[in-house]
Design an enzyme around this catalytic site. Structure first.
Site, PDB file in Angstrom:
ATOM      1  CE  LYS A  15      -2.154  -1.109   4.056  1.00  0.00           C
ATOM      2  NZ  LYS A  15      -1.436  -2.212   4.390  1.00  0.00           N
ATOM      3  NE  ARG A  90      -3.661  -0.527  10.401  1.00  0.00           N
ATOM      4  CZ  ARG A  90      -2.618  -0.208   9.808  1.00  0.00           C
ATOM      5  NH1 ARG A  90      -2.524   1.198   9.277  1.00  0.00           N
ATOM      6  NH2 ARG A  90      -1.641  -0.702   9.509  1.00  0.00           N
ATOM      7  NE  ARG A 130       7.476  -2.238   6.227  1.00  0.00           N
ATOM      8  CZ  ARG A 130       6.113  -2.158   6.520  1.00  0.00           C
ATOM      9  NH1 ARG A 130       5.464  -1.781   5.599  1.00  0.00           N
ATOM     10  NH2 ARG A 130       5.811  -2.431   7.739  1.00  0.00           N
TER      11      ARG A 130
HETATM   12  P1  ADP Z   1       2.299  -1.864   3.368  1.00  0.00           P
HETATM   13  O1  ADP Z   1       2.327  -0.375   3.211  1.00  0.00           O
HETATM   14  O2  ADP Z   1       1.001  -2.449   2.655  1.00  0.00           O
HETATM   15  O3  ADP Z   1       2.433  -2.453   4.567  1.00  0.00           O
HETATM   16  P2  ADP Z   1       4.950  -1.530   1.737  1.00  0.00           P
HETATM   17  O4  ADP Z   1       4.518  -0.702   0.729  1.00  0.00           O
HETATM   18  O5  ADP Z   1       5.626  -0.981   2.958  1.00  0.00           O
HETATM   19  O6  ADP Z   1       3.519  -2.308   2.446  1.00  0.00           O
HETATM   20  O7  ADP Z   1       5.509  -2.927   1.250  1.00  0.00           O
HETATM   21  C1  ADP Z   1       6.098  -3.887   2.003  1.00  0.00           C
HETATM   22  C2  ADP Z   1       7.486  -4.464   1.637  1.00  0.00           C
HETATM   23  O8  ADP Z   1       7.515  -4.975   0.414  1.00  0.00           O
HETATM   24  C3  ADP Z   1       8.576  -3.130   1.362  1.00  0.00           C
HETATM   25  O9  ADP Z   1       9.785  -3.765   1.555  1.00  0.00           O
HETATM   26  C4  ADP Z   1       8.431  -3.029  -0.329  1.00  0.00           C
HETATM   27  O10 ADP Z   1       9.938  -2.621  -0.606  1.00  0.00           O
HETATM   28  C5  ADP Z   1       7.970  -4.322  -0.616  1.00  0.00           C
HETATM   29  N1  ADP Z   1       7.038  -4.327  -1.828  1.00  0.00           N
HETATM   30  C6  ADP Z   1       6.198  -3.506  -1.822  1.00  0.00           C
HETATM   31  N2  ADP Z   1       5.601  -3.919  -3.365  1.00  0.00           N
HETATM   32  C7  ADP Z   1       6.259  -4.738  -3.892  1.00  0.00           C
HETATM   33  C8  ADP Z   1       5.895  -5.772  -4.912  1.00  0.00           C
HETATM   34  N3  ADP Z   1       4.990  -5.284  -5.955  1.00  0.00           N
HETATM   35  N4  ADP Z   1       7.050  -6.629  -5.170  1.00  0.00           N
HETATM   36  C9  ADP Z   1       7.933  -6.858  -4.187  1.00  0.00           C
HETATM   37  N5  ADP Z   1       8.177  -6.052  -3.228  1.00  0.00           N
HETATM   38  C10 ADP Z   1       7.184  -5.281  -2.774  1.00  0.00           C
HETATM   39  P1  AMP Z   2       1.639   1.021   9.217  1.00  0.00           P
HETATM   40  O1  AMP Z   2       2.732   1.999   8.898  1.00  0.00           O
HETATM   41  O2  AMP Z   2       0.390   1.296   8.539  1.00  0.00           O
HETATM   42  O3  AMP Z   2       1.951  -0.374   9.063  1.00  0.00           O
HETATM   43  O4  AMP Z   2       1.165   1.164  10.758  1.00  0.00           O
HETATM   44  C1  AMP Z   2       1.960   1.022  11.706  1.00  0.00           C
HETATM   45  C2  AMP Z   2       1.286   0.995  13.052  1.00  0.00           C
HETATM   46  O5  AMP Z   2       0.501   2.184  13.316  1.00  0.00           O
HETATM   47  C3  AMP Z   2       0.177  -0.137  13.258  1.00  0.00           C
HETATM   48  O6  AMP Z   2       0.409  -1.410  13.363  1.00  0.00           O
HETATM   49  C4  AMP Z   2      -0.894   0.474  14.218  1.00  0.00           C
HETATM   50  O7  AMP Z   2      -0.600   0.215  15.653  1.00  0.00           O
HETATM   51  C5  AMP Z   2      -0.695   2.055  13.930  1.00  0.00           C
HETATM   52  N1  AMP Z   2      -1.655   2.569  12.949  1.00  0.00           N
HETATM   53  C6  AMP Z   2      -1.500   2.876  11.998  1.00  0.00           C
HETATM   54  N2  AMP Z   2      -2.800   3.218  11.219  1.00  0.00           N
HETATM   55  C7  AMP Z   2      -3.694   3.109  12.257  1.00  0.00           C
HETATM   56  C8  AMP Z   2      -5.094   3.315  12.261  1.00  0.00           C
HETATM   57  N3  AMP Z   2      -5.554   3.675  10.952  1.00  0.00           N
HETATM   58  N4  AMP Z   2      -5.807   3.106  13.181  1.00  0.00           N
HETATM   59  C9  AMP Z   2      -5.153   2.391  14.508  1.00  0.00           C
HETATM   60  N5  AMP Z   2      -3.876   2.288  14.440  1.00  0.00           N
HETATM   61  C10 AMP Z   2      -2.787   2.389  13.311  1.00  0.00           C
END
Ligand code: ADP
Ligand code: AMP
Length: 218
Positions: A15, A90, A130
């Site tokens: 995302k 969320r 990550r």
């Molecule tokens: P989210 O925001 O949904 O938690 P991230 O965008 O932070 O996910 O992505 C999680 C990890 O996966 C990061 O290390 C990112 O670089 C990697 N990643 C994201 N999209 C892809 C993809 N399409 N293919 C491979 N790795 C990806």
């Molecule tokens: P993220 O960076 O989206 O993976 O979020 C990291 C952490 O922040 C989550 O595991 C939650 O503890 C908190 N968090 C982020 N967004 C929300 C949300 N919309 N509602 C509640 N907690 C959140």
């Protein structure tokens, strides 16, 4: 016309990665609630101290606090043309609150909800590798999406680190919290006709192409 987009999907689906690309292409802000909380934690603000214990456990920060933070961010003038919400809402309470906020504060509404999916094993691999930039939260992966120079952000040269909540145990908890508290939003937005399913288990550029097609079709 303003474009408010909600990125839905489990932790690690991509995302944040996609929201950053879309925000640039559409010239609207990328609002990540996780990034906002991490900023507050670094600043050791009252909100940061409150959020820390929830985030460390992999639990959600309480709705009231999270909604107030997003409401304040959306009231900034740069959000008038739209925004990409990443990691918010969320919970159903957050989804209901955002509708009111967008109407009151931005005279807009959520129009499109890309639901980005990937198999559980992919999510765990992605989160385990990550790397996040200290300055602005730019996201990389040790092997799947590495920076040009190891340990350094391509965009701003800042240090890359592994988030504490990307540990194996906390990731397991975060995926469980997602299933229990966030998956009801899939039906919530499907019923409103806003949900577009996107297969996130493909190269980053391919996922972006599908997202841009969904935005153009909207
Ligand atoms: P989210 O925001 O949904 O938690 P991230 O965008 O932070 O996910 O992505 C999680 C990890 O996966 C990061 O290390 C990112 O670089 C990697 N990643 C994201 N999209 C892809 C993809 N399409 N293919 C491979 N790795 C990806
Ligand atoms: P993220 O960076 O989206 O993976 O979020 C990291 C952490 O922040 C989550 O595991 C939650 O503890 C908190 N968090 C982020 N967004 C929300 C949300 N919309 N509602 C509640 N907690 C959140």
């Amino acid at each position: 016309m303003s474009v408010y987009i909600v990125m839905l999907g489990p932790p690690g689906a991509g995302k944040g990665t996609q929201a950053a690309v879309l925000a640039k292409k559409l010239a609207i802000p990328h609002i990540s609630t996780g990034d906002l909380f991490r900023h507050h934690m670094r600043e050791k603000s009252e909100l940061g101290r409150l959020a820390q214990s929830f985030i460390d456990r992999g639990d959600l920060v309480p709705d009231e606090v999270t909604i107030a933070m997003v409401r304040e961010r959306l009231a900034q003038p740069d959000c008038r043309r739209g925004a990409i919400l990443d990691g918010f809402p969320r919970t159903t309470a957050q989804a209901e609150a955002i509708e009111h906020t967008l109407q009151d504060v931005c005279r807009g509404c959520v129009r499109l909800v890309p639901f980005v999916t990937a198999p559980a094993a992919t999510l765990v691999d992605r989160l385990a590798g990550r790397l996040t930039c200290r300055a602005k939260g730019h996201v990389y992966h040790r092997t799947l999406n590495p920076p040009r120079v190891a340990g350094t952000c391509d965009v701003d040269g800042s240090e890359l680190y592994q988030r504490d909540d990307d540990s194996e145990e906390t990731v397991r908890r975060r995926i469980q919290v997602y299933s229990e508290q966030t998956t009801p939003l899939i039906e919530y937005y499907r019923d409103k006709g806003m949900l577009v399913e996107i297969d996130g288990d493909r190269p980053i550029e391919d996922v972006t192409a599908d997202l841009m097609a969904a935005v153009k079709a909207d």
